[in-house]
Scaffold this active site. Structure first.
Site, PDB file in Angstrom:
ATOM      1  N   MET A  30      11.591  -9.608  33.372  1.00 22.63           N
ATOM      2  CA  MET A  30      10.789  -8.897  32.377  1.00 22.63           C
ATOM      3  C   MET A  30       9.318  -9.321  32.502  1.00 22.63           C
ATOM      4  O   MET A  30       8.517  -9.094  31.592  1.00 22.63           O
ATOM      5  CB  MET A  30      11.331  -9.166  30.978  1.00 22.63           C
ATOM      6  CG  MET A  30      12.763  -8.654  30.846  1.00 22.63           C
ATOM      7  SD  MET A  30      13.218  -8.232  29.174  1.00 22.63           S
ATOM      8  CE  MET A  30      13.089  -9.806  28.405  1.00 22.63           C
ATOM      9  N   GLY A  31       8.967  -9.978  33.602  1.00 26.44           N
ATOM     10  CA  GLY A  31       7.569 -10.362  33.822  1.00 26.44           C
ATOM     11  C   GLY A  31       7.195 -11.644  33.115  1.00 26.44           C
ATOM     12  O   GLY A  31       8.076 -12.417  32.718  1.00 26.44           O
ATOM     13  N   LEU A  33       5.809 -14.136  34.558  1.00 29.26           N
ATOM     14  CA  LEU A  33       6.552 -14.986  35.492  1.00 29.26           C
ATOM     15  C   LEU A  33       6.081 -16.438  35.480  1.00 29.26           C
ATOM     16  O   LEU A  33       4.910 -16.722  35.238  1.00 29.26           O
ATOM     17  CB  LEU A  33       6.432 -14.417  36.911  1.00 29.26           C
ATOM     18  CG  LEU A  33       6.913 -12.978  37.080  1.00 29.26           C
ATOM     19  CD1 LEU A  33       6.797 -12.546  38.541  1.00 29.26           C
ATOM     20  CD2 LEU A  33       8.341 -12.794  36.593  1.00 29.26           C
ATOM     21  N   HIS A  34       7.031 -17.322  35.766  1.00 30.13           N
ATOM     22  CA  HIS A  34       6.732 -18.756  35.887  1.00 30.13           C
ATOM     23  C   HIS A  34       7.553 -19.304  37.048  1.00 30.13           C
ATOM     24  O   HIS A  34       8.278 -18.541  37.720  1.00 30.13           O
ATOM     25  CB  HIS A  34       7.037 -19.484  34.572  1.00 30.13           C
ATOM     26  CG  HIS A  34       8.387 -19.191  34.017  1.00 30.13           C
ATOM     27  ND1 HIS A  34       9.554 -19.564  34.643  1.00 30.13           N
ATOM     28  CD2 HIS A  34       8.783 -18.518  32.898  1.00 30.13           C
ATOM     29  CE1 HIS A  34      10.592 -19.168  33.940  1.00 30.13           C
ATOM     30  NE2 HIS A  34      10.154 -18.512  32.876  1.00 30.13           N
ATOM     31  N   HIS A  37      11.263 -18.144  37.431  1.00 29.17           N
ATOM     32  CA  HIS A  37      11.459 -16.845  38.086  1.00 29.17           C
ATOM     33  C   HIS A  37      11.200 -16.968  39.586  1.00 29.17           C
ATOM     34  O   HIS A  37      11.948 -16.426  40.409  1.00 29.17           O
ATOM     35  CB  HIS A  37      10.473 -15.807  37.538  1.00 29.17           C
ATOM     36  CG  HIS A  37      10.600 -15.515  36.077  1.00 29.17           C
ATOM     37  ND1 HIS A  37       9.654 -15.906  35.154  1.00 29.17           N
ATOM     38  CD2 HIS A  37      11.557 -14.852  35.380  1.00 29.17           C
ATOM     39  CE1 HIS A  37      10.018 -15.491  33.952  1.00 29.17           C
ATOM     40  NE2 HIS A  37      11.167 -14.856  34.055  1.00 29.17           N
ATOM     41  N   GLY A 148      19.246 -16.399  36.877  1.00 25.50           N
ATOM     42  CA  GLY A 148      19.070 -17.793  36.492  1.00 25.50           C
ATOM     43  C   GLY A 148      20.240 -18.279  35.648  1.00 25.50           C
ATOM     44  O   GLY A 148      20.717 -17.569  34.754  1.00 25.50           O
ATOM     45  N   ASP A 151      20.261 -18.581  31.681  1.00 21.07           N
ATOM     46  CA  ASP A 151      20.925 -17.554  30.873  1.00 21.07           C
ATOM     47  C   ASP A 151      22.354 -17.426  31.398  1.00 21.07           C
ATOM     48  O   ASP A 151      22.732 -16.410  31.984  1.00 21.07           O
ATOM     49  CB  ASP A 151      20.162 -16.237  30.999  1.00 21.07           C
ATOM     50  CG  ASP A 151      18.724 -16.375  30.535  1.00 21.07           C
ATOM     51  OD1 ASP A 151      18.512 -16.454  29.329  1.00 21.07           O
ATOM     52  OD2 ASP A 151      17.821 -16.459  31.385  1.00 21.07           O
ATOM     53  N   GLN A 154      24.578 -14.549  30.318  1.00 25.11           N
ATOM     54  CA  GLN A 154      24.109 -13.320  30.975  1.00 25.11           C
ATOM     55  C   GLN A 154      24.652 -13.237  32.403  1.00 25.11           C
ATOM     56  O   GLN A 154      25.133 -12.193  32.853  1.00 25.11           O
ATOM     57  CB  GLN A 154      22.584 -13.304  30.983  1.00 25.11           C
ATOM     58  CG  GLN A 154      21.948 -12.303  31.929  1.00 25.11           C
ATOM     59  CD  GLN A 154      20.445 -12.226  31.755  1.00 25.11           C
ATOM     60  OE1 GLN A 154      19.956 -11.668  30.786  1.00 25.11           O
ATOM     61  NE2 GLN A 154      19.709 -12.793  32.688  1.00 25.11           N
TER      62      GLN A 154
HETATM   63  P1  AMP Z   1      13.620 -12.839  32.182  1.00 19.39           P
HETATM   64  O1  AMP Z   1      12.323 -12.336  32.730  1.00 19.39           O
HETATM   65  O2  AMP Z   1      13.478 -13.803  31.058  1.00 19.39           O
HETATM   66  O3  AMP Z   1      14.604 -11.718  31.920  1.00 19.39           O
HETATM   67  O4  AMP Z   1      14.269 -13.698  33.352  1.00 19.39           O
HETATM   68  C1  AMP Z   1      14.489 -13.145  34.628  1.00 19.39           C
HETATM   69  C2  AMP Z   1      15.406 -14.051  35.402  1.00 19.39           C
HETATM   70  O5  AMP Z   1      14.813 -15.339  35.553  1.00 19.39           O
HETATM   71  C3  AMP Z   1      16.751 -14.288  34.697  1.00 19.39           C
HETATM   72  O6  AMP Z   1      17.802 -14.234  35.671  1.00 19.39           O
HETATM   73  C4  AMP Z   1      16.596 -15.671  34.119  1.00 19.39           C
HETATM   74  O7  AMP Z   1      17.820 -16.354  33.953  1.00 19.39           O
HETATM   75  C5  AMP Z   1      15.735 -16.335  35.184  1.00 19.39           C
HETATM   76  N1  AMP Z   1      15.043 -17.522  34.649  1.00 19.39           N
HETATM   77  C6  AMP Z   1      14.299 -17.594  33.518  1.00 19.39           C
HETATM   78  N2  AMP Z   1      13.874 -18.868  33.312  1.00 19.39           N
HETATM   79  C7  AMP Z   1      14.374 -19.615  34.327  1.00 19.39           C
HETATM   80  C8  AMP Z   1      14.297 -20.990  34.671  1.00 19.39           C
HETATM   81  N3  AMP Z   1      13.629 -21.872  33.935  1.00 19.39           N
HETATM   82  N4  AMP Z   1      14.946 -21.401  35.787  1.00 19.39           N
HETATM   83  C9  AMP Z   1      15.644 -20.520  36.564  1.00 19.39           C
HETATM   84  N5  AMP Z   1      15.744 -19.195  36.291  1.00 19.39           N
HETATM   85  C10 AMP Z   1      15.125 -18.743  35.187  1.00 19.39           C
END
Ligand code: AMP
Length: 283
Positions: A30-31, A33-34, A37, A148, A151, A154
């Site tokens: 969902m952007g 990013l860190h 991601h 990730g 989650d 998920q």
């Molecule tokens: P989101 O943008 O929050 O939907 O996350 C996108 C993907 O990044 C999902 O598969 C998350 O589980 C993964 N993700 C988010 N934070 C982390 C993290 N700290 N370490 C590894 N994967 C992550």
């Protein structure tokens, strides 16, 4: 790296890539990013010939409108971060690029995996998530999709959805990336004060504490000790020991069982989640 906004552009590109016999790795996001991601994207880059990242704030997985409205949108910075690790960014501007003219959500039978933990506190969240991931898989046609383990629920549900839909693809789970303090990286951490970020490191500390002492204590007494550590620091929504495959509550620790210890709570009005998975080697 190419940035596109239209479904048909993605479809044209991925068909061409597949026709060349190349493998496609996909990371839905969902952007905002860190490094968390990026670890998924780097893994995709190391594993597949061609990497697609989607950046789409999916409206159907938010059960609170204000959360959707205040979700950070930082596409330019996201693209800078992705450059060099990703081949194609799909950033739909209009919902119809993902859902078609009308948003119609399917009801999946997840056999209860979707109604507990996150599903209990965020009604409708997993339905929206599973539907958007299904739509994105149809468009991107990946060989491997990266999710990730932060989650974790998920990740389990995406694997189930893939099974139900009969997608011919592999779902890979990637371990959580953390700050040096142990705090799991998250776009939501940006809303914490410096002090809040320090305090939030107690979450991972507590999860590790539980792993360390699970061989010596009962579930109830370990849970009370963990709650005592968190008390006054974080408002706990849940802290649960579950079987990592079935999500069934663990009443008693057993050797060799894979335990999913899942946490959700609030700090400075920011909802944080984290988890660890571990096995007891000696009880
Ligand atoms: P989101 O943008 O929050 O939907 O996350 C996108 C993907 O990044 C999902 O598969 C998350 O589980 C993964 N993700 C988010 N934070 C982390 C993290 N700290 N370490 C590894 N994967 C992550």
């Amino acid at each position: 790296m190419k940035l596109v906004h239209l479904k048909r552009e993605v479809e044209g590109i991925v068909k061409h890539i597949r026709d060349q016999g190349k493998t496609i790795g996909f990371v839905p996001t969902m952007g905002a990013l860190h490094e968390g991601h990026l670890s998924l994207v780097k893994k995709a880059n190391a594993t597949c010939d061609y990497v697609v990242v989607s950046i789409y704030v999916n409206p159907t997985q938010f059960n609170v409108q204000a959360d959707l409205d205040k979700y950070p949108r930082t596409i330019e910075r996201d693209c800078e971060l992705l450059n060099g690790f990703c081949d194609l960014v799909f950033n739909p501007i209009q919902n119809c690029e993902v859902y078609g003219e009308k948003i119609i959500l399917k009801d999946y039978n997840f056999e209860g995996l979707d109604t507990q933990l996150e599903g209990e506190f965020r009604p409708g969240h997993f339905k929206g998530m599973a539907n958007v991931v299904c739509k994105l898989f149809e468009i991107v046609q990946p060989h491997i999709a990266f999710f990730g383990l932060k989650d974790y629920q998920q990740y389990l549900l995406v694997k189930k959805m893939v099974e139900v839909e009969g997608f011919n693809l592999e779902v890979k789970g990637i371990e959580t990336i953390r700050e040096a303090s142990g705090l799991a990286m998250s776009s939501r951490n940006e809303r914490l004060s410096l002090k809040g970020k320090e305090v939030a490191s107690v979450i991972h500390y507590t999860l590790q504490f539980c792993e360390k002492y699970a061989s010596f204590l009962t579930v109830d007494s370990l849970k009370s000790k963990a709650m005592a550590i968190l008390e006054g620091l974080i408002e706990v929504e849940y802290l649960e020991f579950r079987d990592a495959e079935t999500l069934v509550k663990i009443e008693e620790f057993k050797e060799n069982q894979l335990i999913f210890l899942s946490f959700a709570g609030y700090l400075e009005e920011v909802r944080l989640i984290d988890n660890i998975r571990f096995t007891l080697t000696s009880v």
